[in-house]
Design a protein around this motif. Structure first.
Motif, short mmCIF file in Angstrom:
data_model
loop_
_atom_site.label_atom_id
_atom_site.label_comp_id
_atom_site.label_asym_id
_atom_site.label_seq_id
_atom_site.Cartn_x
_atom_site.Cartn_y
_atom_site.Cartn_z
N ALA A 70 0.83 -1.20 0.00
CA ALA A 70 0.00 0.00 0.00
C ALA A 70 0.86 1.26 0.00
CB ALA A 70 -0.93 0.00 1.21
N ALA A 71 1.94 1.24 0.78
CA ALA A 71 2.83 2.40 0.84
C ALA A 71 3.50 2.68 -0.50
CB ALA A 71 3.89 2.19 1.93
N LEU A 72 3.72 1.64 -1.29
CA LEU A 72 4.31 1.82 -2.62
C LEU A 72 3.28 2.34 -3.63
CD1 LEU A 72 6.45 -1.44 -2.86
CD2 LEU A 72 7.29 0.89 -2.49
N LEU A 73 2.02 2.04 -3.39
CA LEU A 73 0.98 2.39 -4.36
C LEU A 73 0.45 3.80 -4.19
CD1 LEU A 73 -1.09 -0.94 -4.35
CD2 LEU A 73 0.40 -0.10 -6.17
N ILE A 74 0.41 4.31 -2.98
CA ILE A 74 -0.16 5.64 -2.75
C ILE A 74 0.95 6.65 -2.47
CG2 ILE A 74 -2.43 4.86 -2.01
CD1 ILE A 74 -1.59 4.93 0.83
N GLU A 75 0.60 7.92 -2.59
CA GLU A 75 1.58 9.00 -2.52
C GLU A 75 1.60 9.64 -1.13
OE1 GLU A 75 3.59 9.63 -5.01
OE2 GLU A 75 2.61 8.19 -6.34
N TYR A 96 -8.49 11.27 3.40
CA TYR A 96 -8.12 10.02 2.73
C TYR A 96 -6.71 9.63 3.16
CZ TYR A 96 -12.08 11.33 -0.19
OH TYR A 96 -13.33 11.70 -0.63
N LEU A 97 -6.46 8.35 3.16
CA LEU A 97 -5.16 7.84 3.59
C LEU A 97 -4.06 8.19 2.60
CD1 LEU A 97 -6.59 4.42 4.71
CD2 LEU A 97 -5.35 5.96 6.24
N ASN A 98 -2.86 8.38 3.13
CA ASN A 98 -1.70 8.63 2.28
C ASN A 98 -0.57 7.66 2.67
OD1 ASN A 98 -0.78 9.72 4.70
ND2 ASN A 98 0.23 11.45 3.73
N ARG A 99 0.58 7.83 2.04
CA ARG A 99 1.70 6.92 2.30
C ARG A 99 2.17 7.00 3.74
NH1 ARG A 99 5.93 8.05 -1.78
NH2 ARG A 99 4.80 6.52 -3.04
N LYS A 100 2.13 8.19 4.33
CA LYS A 100 2.61 8.33 5.71
C LYS A 100 1.71 7.57 6.69
CE LYS A 100 6.32 10.74 5.13
NZ LYS A 100 6.66 10.10 3.86
N ALA A 101 0.43 7.47 6.39
CA ALA A 101 -0.45 6.65 7.24
C ALA A 101 -0.05 5.19 7.14
CB ALA A 101 -1.90 6.85 6.81
N ILE A 106 7.98 11.94 11.09
CA ILE A 106 8.35 13.08 11.93
C ILE A 106 9.14 14.12 11.13
CG2 ILE A 106 9.75 13.77 13.92
CD1 ILE A 106 8.94 11.12 15.23
N GLN A 107 9.96 13.65 10.21
CA GLN A 107 10.79 14.56 9.42
C GLN A 107 10.09 15.13 8.19
OE1 GLN A 107 14.15 12.04 8.57
NE2 GLN A 107 14.52 11.65 10.75
N SER A 108 8.90 14.67 7.91
CA SER A 108 8.18 15.12 6.72
C SER A 108 7.71 16.56 6.86
CB SER A 108 6.98 14.22 6.45
OG SER A 108 6.15 14.77 5.44
N PRO A 109 7.87 17.37 5.82
CA PRO A 109 7.36 18.75 5.86
C PRO A 109 5.83 18.83 5.87
CG PRO A 109 8.18 18.20 3.66
CD PRO A 109 8.57 17.06 4.56
N LEU A 110 5.16 17.70 5.68
CA LEU A 110 3.71 17.69 5.73
C LEU A 110 3.17 17.94 7.13
CD1 LEU A 110 2.95 14.55 3.50
CD2 LEU A 110 2.33 16.91 2.96
N TYR A 111 4.01 17.67 8.16
CA TYR A 111 3.50 17.66 9.52
C TYR A 111 4.28 18.61 10.42
CZ TYR A 111 1.66 13.47 7.43
OH TYR A 111 1.05 12.60 6.56
N GLU A 112 3.56 19.12 11.41
CA GLU A 112 4.15 20.01 12.40
C GLU A 112 3.50 19.73 13.75
OE1 GLU A 112 4.55 24.83 13.29
OE2 GLU A 112 3.97 24.11 11.30
N PHE A 113 4.31 19.58 14.76
CA PHE A 113 3.77 19.28 16.09
C PHE A 113 2.91 20.44 16.58
CE2 PHE A 113 3.91 18.92 20.73
CZ PHE A 113 3.55 17.59 20.89
N GLU A 114 1.71 20.10 17.07
CA GLU A 114 0.78 21.12 17.58
C GLU A 114 1.12 21.44 19.03
OE1 GLU A 114 -1.30 23.91 18.13
OE2 GLU A 114 -1.91 23.04 16.18
N GLU A 115 1.48 22.70 19.30
CA GLU A 115 1.90 23.12 20.63
C GLU A 115 0.73 23.50 21.53
OE1 GLU A 115 4.90 22.88 21.65
OE2 GLU A 115 6.16 22.82 19.84
#
Length: 456
Positions: free
Chosen positions: A194-199, A209-214, A240-249
């Motif tokens: 699944a991780a190979l198939l989705i972006e 919708y689910l993505n590769r990081k999920a 954790i290193q992905s620019p898609l995400y940021e920890f909510e303070e």
């Protein structure tokens, strides 16, 4: 196009509404698979129907009498049950479940109906002659990941379970159980695919919708179960290193749908609808009739912990007081425009990274991930602990962070070998209750599923 979608979903509903997976057979009024997958619009409509099915009734529905978040919170030590239900809910809360429990049977049947739904989509997409390779990959990958998530919960709840990727009626009606270890191995294969198939990039800005990081988060969960700490560290690091995400303070923003800490969430059926979590746990000016937070859980929080103030609400009646979950605020339909049901959020990768690192004796690297959660809650950072104390603190902190969320407490206690600790607050707890009984009606319909789980 809408009629095609409704007809497809109606056909699948007829399949999933059967009493058990083995009796699934194609009704004559169902649209043929080839028709549904003749265009990306109808194919994605079929996939949207599966997401809607998860939201409306599944192990990962936000809250309710038949969901992991509620049932496993009461099965362990997060919720007290006050219902007068005679259909099995109270038995689960009291650890008195038997093979005739109708709630457990409902969970089993619903889950395997959704497995069949996912298998239908996977088959239809992969065999379509009309969809592009990109469209096939996206639809197949998301359905495969949904199926894997359902199997993950089934395996954790029941142990050895039947695994199938087939639509063949005769084959499915005679399934045998697959060893729990083999199920996890198969899930690793499926989720990797699944991780190979989705972006990485979401196909909807609201992350519904689910993505590769999920998929990578699911892989990290599997690696933890198998004590493959380095692999868990590597996999969770990509999130954790992905620019898609940021920890909510800000603790008050954690369950708002626009957060950059959210990996995946499910939107309500209609614009403005309340989430299941907001509606189900709500009560005021009366004694509870469903669930309240267990006093043992409430007392585990430091008085200065912001999660008591922001994620719980006290209800007093007739000189008694209870606490209810209050992570989601907007319970009135029509007034909710900022809350979806958050399933995967960045706090989980932080906890996974902390555990993976401490298991490798790297406490200095692990502490910042645990402290990020604590400091957001207004608590002081930890400086030094023994490895054993670190694990105990991590387990306690996950309880305070994820209470009533998707069975986290049960999954963590079981994986870490701490489930017997709930004996201190659960009078009927026995060691064999780490798995539920297989539904009696399933064993009667398909003797190949025998033997029953030990103790039942």
């Amino acid at each position: 196009m809408k009629n095609i979608y409704l007809l497809f979903c109606f056909g699948v509903f007829l399949l999933t509404a059967c009493e058990e997976l083995v009796d699934v057979d194609a009704p004559t009024n169902q649209l043929g698979t080839e028709q549904v997958f003749e265009s990306p619009e109808t194919a994605n409509a079929a996939l949207a129907g599966l997401y809607a099915d998860l939201r409306d009734g599944s192990v990962i529905t936000g809250a309710g009498f038949y969901t992991a978040g509620t049932l496993m919170a009461s099965y362990t030590d997060e919720l007290d049950c006050y219902t007068n239900d005679q259909n099995g809910i109270l038995d689960i809360s009291r650890n008195l479940q038997q093979e005739t429990n109708t709630v457990i049977s409902n969970i089993w049947n619903t889950a395997y109906g959704q497995v069949y739904y996912a298998n239908s989509i996977i088959y239809g997409a992969t065999h379509s002659t009309k969809l592009s390779d990109t469209e096939k990959n996206q639809i197949t990958g998301e359905a495969l990941l949904i199926r894997s998530l359902i199997y993950y919960y089934l395996q954790q709840f029941f142990g050895d379970i039947p695994y199938t990727n087939s639509l063949d009626y005769e084959y499915n009606r005679n399934l045998t159980k697959t060893d729990a270890t083999e199920v996890l191995e198969q899930l690793e294969t499926d989720v990797t695919e699944a991780a190979l198939l989705i972006e990485d990039e979401y196909r909807n800005s609201e992350r519904i919708y689910l993505n590769r990081k999920a998929a990578q988060l699911m892989l990290a969960r599997i690696y933890l179960l198998r004590e493959e700490w380095e692999l868990a560290e590597q996999m969770i690091g990509t999130i954790i290193q992905s620019p898609l995400y940021e920890f909510e303070e800000d603790i008050s923003e954690v369950f708002h749908k626009t957060g950059q800490h959210i990996l995946w969430q499910l939107e309500p059926e209609n614009d403005g609808d309340a989430t299941e979590e907001a509606s189900f746990y709500y009560f005021t000016d009366a004694a509870p009739s469903a669930y309240t937070l267990a006093p043992d859980l409430v007392n585990s929080f430091d008085n200065n912990d912001l999660r008591i103030q922001v994620w719980m609400a006290e209800v007093s009646f007739d000189e008694k007081s209870w606490y209810r979950p209050f992570k989601y605020k907007n319970k009135d339909n029509g007034s909710n425009d900022n809350e979806y049901s958050v399933i995967f959020r960045l706090a989980e990768p932080y906890f996974i990274m902390a555990e993976a690192l401490i298991r490798q004796n790297r406490q200095n690297e692990a502490l910042p991930y645990l402290n990020a959660i604590r400091e957001r809650a207004g608590l002081t950072a930890l400086t030094s602990l023994s490895d054993e104390d670190f694990i105990n603190e991590l387990l306690a902190e996950k309880r305070r962070e994820f209470f009533t969320e998707f069975g986290h407490r049960f999954l963590d206690l079981k994986r870490m070998g701490h489930l017997d600790e709930i004996r201190a607050v659960k009078a009927n707890w026995e060691d064999y209750m780490q798995v539920w009984p297989l539904p009696q009606n399933e064993l009667l319909l398909n003797p190949n599923l025998n033997p029953q789980n030990t103790g039942y």
